[in-house]
Design an enzyme around this catalytic site. Structure first.
Site, short mmCIF file in Angstrom:
data_model
loop_
_atom_site.label_atom_id
_atom_site.label_comp_id
_atom_site.label_asym_id
_atom_site.label_seq_id
_atom_site.Cartn_x
_atom_site.Cartn_y
_atom_site.Cartn_z
N GLY A 3 0.83 -1.22 0.14
CA GLY A 3 0.00 -0.07 0.07
C GLY A 3 0.65 1.30 0.03
N SER A 4 1.83 1.25 -0.38
CA SER A 4 2.86 2.33 -0.57
C SER A 4 2.37 3.44 -1.67
CB SER A 4 4.18 2.22 -0.88
OG SER A 4 4.49 1.88 -2.23
N MET B 118 -3.64 -7.52 -6.82
CA MET B 118 -3.17 -8.60 -7.55
C MET B 118 -4.31 -9.31 -8.12
SD MET B 118 -0.05 -7.75 -7.47
CE MET B 118 0.85 -9.20 -8.07
N HIS C 256 1.25 0.75 -13.13
CA HIS C 256 2.33 -0.23 -13.31
C HIS C 256 3.58 -0.10 -13.55
CE1 HIS C 256 3.24 -4.34 -15.14
NE2 HIS C 256 4.04 -3.78 -15.92
N LEU D 207 -4.57 -7.45 -19.78
CA LEU D 207 -3.61 -7.38 -18.93
C LEU D 207 -2.75 -6.13 -19.10
CD1 LEU D 207 -1.92 -8.52 -16.39
CD2 LEU D 207 -0.68 -9.95 -18.07
N ASP D 208 -2.67 -5.24 -18.33
CA ASP D 208 -2.16 -4.00 -18.28
C ASP D 208 -2.16 -3.28 -19.60
OD1 ASP D 208 -1.32 -4.28 -15.48
OD2 ASP D 208 0.43 -5.59 -16.17
N GLU E 247 6.51 6.47 -9.27
CA GLU E 247 5.00 6.07 -8.93
C GLU E 247 4.39 6.83 -8.11
OE1 GLU E 247 4.17 1.86 -8.56
OE2 GLU E 247 5.96 1.22 -9.30
C1 GRF Z 1 3.57 -1.21 -7.40
O1 GRF Z 1 4.95 -1.17 -8.06
C2 GRF Z 1 2.67 -0.88 -8.49
O2 GRF Z 1 3.36 -0.43 -9.75
C3 GRF Z 1 2.34 -2.49 -9.01
O3 GRF Z 1 2.44 -3.07 -7.74
C4 GRF Z 1 2.97 -2.37 -6.53
C5 GRF Z 1 2.35 -2.12 -5.58
O4 GRF Z 1 2.96 -1.63 -4.45
N1 GRF Z 1 0.92 -2.50 -9.56
P1 GRF Z 1 2.39 -1.00 -3.39
O5 GRF Z 1 1.51 -1.81 -2.46
O6 GRF Z 1 1.65 0.41 -3.52
O7 GRF Z 1 3.35 -0.42 -2.23
#
Ligand code: GRF
Length: 209
Positions: free
Chosen positions: A18-19, A96, A115, A150-151, A180
């Site tokens: 969840g970052s 996921m 992504h 997918l993406d 990100e």
């Molecule tokens: C990130 O790298 C995002 O791009 C990918 O999954 C990861 C999730 O990281 N889809 P977080 O849970 O947001 O820390």
């Protein structure tokens, strides 16, 4: 009328750390993003992001796939929950699971994903490792609309990250993550502002006069 249209209410779907969720929470708190997180939903009970949401006073829900007969039933339950909260935009942040028809149909062109590569290069799992192994000199992060592939959906924003000779998967992943965290709140703001349309695969933003 699109779901929750006119509102700046978002729902964030997570599965783990969840970052990116945290970067959205922080951007809202800092006034860099004008939005409200109506709810955070995880398919995994142990997702650290649920804790982050609760710490920020945000409603956090664990919706277990085990409690639903199949993928469609799960996606229907997700859609109902998000619609009931008046969500205008659904943001996948490390969620996921592939998003199925019931959720796509409930939020047409209203689901975003982030992504860790410059799509269409390196979709799927381990995008940073794929980039390193392929030997590209530049990779990055992509925020895109979610479709049934997918993406694969139309690209909203991208940020480039150089691949360094001394990179490991961990080091490259960490530098992409910094981008990100900057990119996702900005892209969410752009989508909530409206004034964009989709032409083929391209998202076209209205030119301000
Ligand atoms: C990130 O790298 C995002 O791009 C990918 O999954 C990861 C999730 O990281 N889809 P977080 O849970 O947001 O820390």
């Amino acid at each position: 009328m699109t779901p929750g249209s006119g509102s700046r209410s978002i729902g964030v779907l997570i599965s783990g750390r969840g970052s990116n969720l945290q970067s959205i929470i922080d951007a809202i708190a800092a006034g860099r993003l004008d939005a409200t997180i109506a709810v955070v939903v995880s398919n995994r009970a142990e997702a650290q992001g649920l804790e982050r949401a609760r710490n920020a006073g945000i409603d956090a829900v664990h919706l277990s796939p085990r409690d639903h007969a199949d993928r469609d039933a799960y996606d229907r339950a997700l859609a109902e929950l998000l619609l009931a909260r008046g969500v205008a935009l659904v943001c996948l942040a490390g969620f996921m699971r592939l998003v199925g028809r019931p959720l796509l149909d409930a939020f047409p062109d209203r689901i975003l994903n982030i992504h860790p590569s410059l799509l269409p290069s390196f979709p799927g799992l381990d995008a940073q490792r794929q980039a390193l192994e392929h030997g590209v000199r530049v990779t990055g992060a992509t925020v895109h609309l979610v479709n049934a592939g997918l993406d694969d959906g139309p690209i909203v924003m991208q940020a480039a990250v150089p691949v360094l000779d001394e990179d490991t998967v961990e080091r490259l992943t960490a530098r992409i993550l910094v981008e990100e965290h900057r990119l996702y709140p900005e892209a969410i703001g752009v989508m909530l502002d409206g004034g964009w349309s989709i032409a083929g695969r391209r998202i076209v933003r209205a030119v301000m006069s």
